[in-house]
Design an enzyme around this catalytic site. Structure first.
Site, PDB file in Angstrom:
ATOM      1  N   ALA A 160       5.100   1.919  -8.253  1.00 57.16           N
ATOM      2  CA  ALA A 160       5.413   3.206  -8.845  1.00 57.16           C
ATOM      3  C   ALA A 160       6.580   3.743  -8.799  1.00 57.16           C
ATOM      4  O   ALA A 160       7.277   4.359  -9.695  1.00 57.16           O
ATOM      5  CB  ALA A 160       4.187   4.127  -8.750  1.00 57.16           C
ATOM      6  N   ALA A 161       7.082   3.514  -7.354  1.00 53.24           N
ATOM      7  CA  ALA A 161       8.360   4.306  -6.989  1.00 53.24           C
ATOM      8  C   ALA A 161       9.692   3.541  -7.831  1.00 53.24           C
ATOM      9  O   ALA A 161      10.573   4.156  -8.656  1.00 53.24           O
ATOM     10  CB  ALA A 161       8.844   4.131  -5.702  1.00 53.24           C
TER      11      ALA A 161
ATOM     12  N   GLY B 224       0.856  -1.412   0.011  1.00 56.48           N
ATOM     13  CA  GLY B 224      -0.060   0.038  -0.029  1.00 56.48           C
ATOM     14  C   GLY B 224       0.817   1.323   0.035  1.00 56.48           C
ATOM     15  O   GLY B 224       0.072   2.325   0.188  1.00 56.48           O
ATOM     16  N   LEU B 225       2.037   1.187  -0.076  1.00 56.86           N
ATOM     17  CA  LEU B 225       2.971   2.262   0.100  1.00 56.86           C
ATOM     18  C   LEU B 225       3.578   2.824  -1.516  1.00 56.86           C
ATOM     19  O   LEU B 225       4.498   3.802  -1.560  1.00 56.86           O
ATOM     20  CB  LEU B 225       4.138   1.993   1.065  1.00 56.86           C
ATOM     21  CG  LEU B 225       3.671   1.940   2.448  1.00 56.86           C
ATOM     22  CD1 LEU B 225       4.878   1.524   3.234  1.00 56.86           C
ATOM     23  CD2 LEU B 225       2.659   2.951   2.872  1.00 56.86           C
TER      24      LEU B 225
ATOM     25  N   ASP C  71      -1.174   6.847  -7.391  1.00 56.67           N
ATOM     26  CA  ASP C  71       0.101   6.633  -6.713  1.00 56.67           C
ATOM     27  C   ASP C  71       1.215   7.013  -7.761  1.00 56.67           C
ATOM     28  O   ASP C  71       2.354   7.830  -7.009  1.00 56.67           O
ATOM     29  CB  ASP C  71       0.357   5.025  -6.789  1.00 56.67           C
ATOM     30  CG  ASP C  71      -0.729   4.332  -5.783  1.00 56.67           C
ATOM     31  OD1 ASP C  71      -1.324   5.073  -5.094  1.00 56.67           O
ATOM     32  OD2 ASP C  71      -0.413   3.109  -5.835  1.00 56.67           O
TER      33      ASP C  71
HETATM   34  C1  MEV Z   1      -3.790   2.360  -3.933  1.00 58.15           C
HETATM   35  O1  MEV Z   1      -2.738   3.014  -3.783  1.00 58.15           O
HETATM   36  C2  MEV Z   1      -5.074   3.208  -4.358  1.00 58.15           C
HETATM   37  C3  MEV Z   1      -6.079   2.582  -4.912  1.00 58.15           C
HETATM   38  O2  MEV Z   1      -7.119   3.728  -5.022  1.00 58.15           O
HETATM   39  C4  MEV Z   1      -5.913   2.211  -6.129  1.00 58.15           C
HETATM   40  C5  MEV Z   1      -5.648   3.366  -7.271  1.00 58.15           C
HETATM   41  O3  MEV Z   1      -6.180   4.451  -7.065  1.00 58.15           O
HETATM   42  O4  MEV Z   1      -5.016   3.146  -8.290  1.00 58.15           O
HETATM   43  C6  MEV Z   1      -6.593   1.465  -4.141  1.00 58.15           C
END
Ligand code: MEV
Length: 314
Positions: free
Chosen positions: A107-108, A102-103, A149
């Site tokens: 993407a980084a 979730g961090l 992200d």
């Molecule tokens: C992921 O960091 C965030 C979500 O909302 C997916 C997205 O926005 O692409 C779960």
């Protein structure tokens, strides 16, 4: 040797609903970073090599290993600028951002790999251009990402984000002290996003109501960030977590950490990112941070970071 770097990200409010066009607020998590260092190849080696320490790997870009995520990324990054001949160079990756947590680790890594490769082929890009390319790569991994992200990470800027709209800065009136606690459970964002899609398809009316409520929370949070008092964000975080649970993306370990944080004096807490595992955030004050951190570690958080969102990060 040049080194390029990008931060992790924290979603403060609005994950998942943001995929459906509702707003979200996210901030860079600048003390946790991925880096890419350009190095000359070892003697007698030619082509593009990517190395990483953890796990210890050394890969060469060629047609046979395109299924490896890092090689796939490198290939996509070069293709995006019509580069057919990979540079003769080694890119050494190093990331302190836990994956599938979730961090924004994916993407980084794409952002730093892109910066390194574009420097190696002498093809300078603006952050906006790099962001667009990283977004295309995110789509291959996540299916339907919103783009939040890559935007926060590439621009390293706090954003009020609405899909397909220009990014807007977030004003922060007072420092926001957060603890970021990891459940230690990896959870690919793609799966949680896919399950929310199924929920939406099976009951669009009910799911839309949840998204709308999340959207309202985000607007309210934006005003509180701008004008204060920061403590008022706490109840909004708790409500956002409850709504994410309705979207089925919480988990027993996330709920456990959220409750432990609040019982230990946090002003609010919620999961952050895709959910189902990964990280949660707790709103604390300098006076309560140590007690809440202790409680999170006691109930099983595998690591806890303290970070402060202020105007220098927005
Ligand atoms: C992921 O960091 C965030 C979500 O909302 C997916 C997205 O926005 O692409 C779960």
């Amino acid at each position: 040797m040049s080194t390029f770097s990008a931060p992790a990200k924290i979603i403060l409010f609005g994950e998942h609903a943001v995929v459906y066009g509702y707003p979200a607020i996210a901030v860079p998590f600048s003390s946790l970073r991925a880096t890419a260092t350009l190095k000359p190849n070892a003697r007698h080696e030619s082509g593009l090599f990517i190395t990483a320490d953890d796990p210890n790997i050394k890969l060469q870009l060629n047609d046979q290993n395109l299924s490896h995520p890092l090689i796939f990324m490198a290939h996509a990054l070069l293709k995006a600028v019509d580069c057919d001949t990979p540079p003769n160079v080694t890119v050494a990756l190093n990331s302190h951002i836990p994956i599938a947590s979730g961090l924004g680790s994916g993407a980084a890594i794409a952002a730093v790999l892109g910066r390194a490769l574009y420097a190696a082929i002498n093809h300078p890009l603006s952050d906006a251009e790099l962001n667009q390319i990283v977004f295309e790569i995110e789509k291959q991994h996540h299916g339907t990402p919103s783009g939040i992200d890559n935007t926060v990470i590439v621009h390293e800027q706090a954003v009020y984000f609405v899909r397909d709209q220009p990014i807007q800065p977030v004003e922060v009136h007072q420092p926001v002290h957060l603890l970021v606690a990891d459940t230690g459970e990896q959870s690919p964002t793609r799966l949680a996003v896919g399950d929310v899609r199924k929920l939406y398809d099976s009951n669009p009316e009910k799911t839309t109501i949840v998204f709308q409520e999340i959207g309202r929370l985000v607007e309210h949070a934006r005003q509180i960030l701008k004008h204060g008092p920061v403590a008022d964000l706490g109840p909004l975080m708790v409500e956002n977590h409850r709504l994410l649970d309705e979207l089925t993306v919480s988990s027993p370990s996330l709920d456990h950490l959220v409750s432990a944080a609040i019982n230990a004096g946090a002003l609010g807490a919620k999961l952050s990112g895709g959910g189902r595992g990964g990280n949660m955030i707790a709103l604390v004050t300098p006076a309560t941070a140590a007690e809440v951190e202790k409680a999170l570690l006691t109930v099983g958080a595998v690591r806890v970071h303290h970070t402060v969102v202020d105007d220098t990060h927005s």
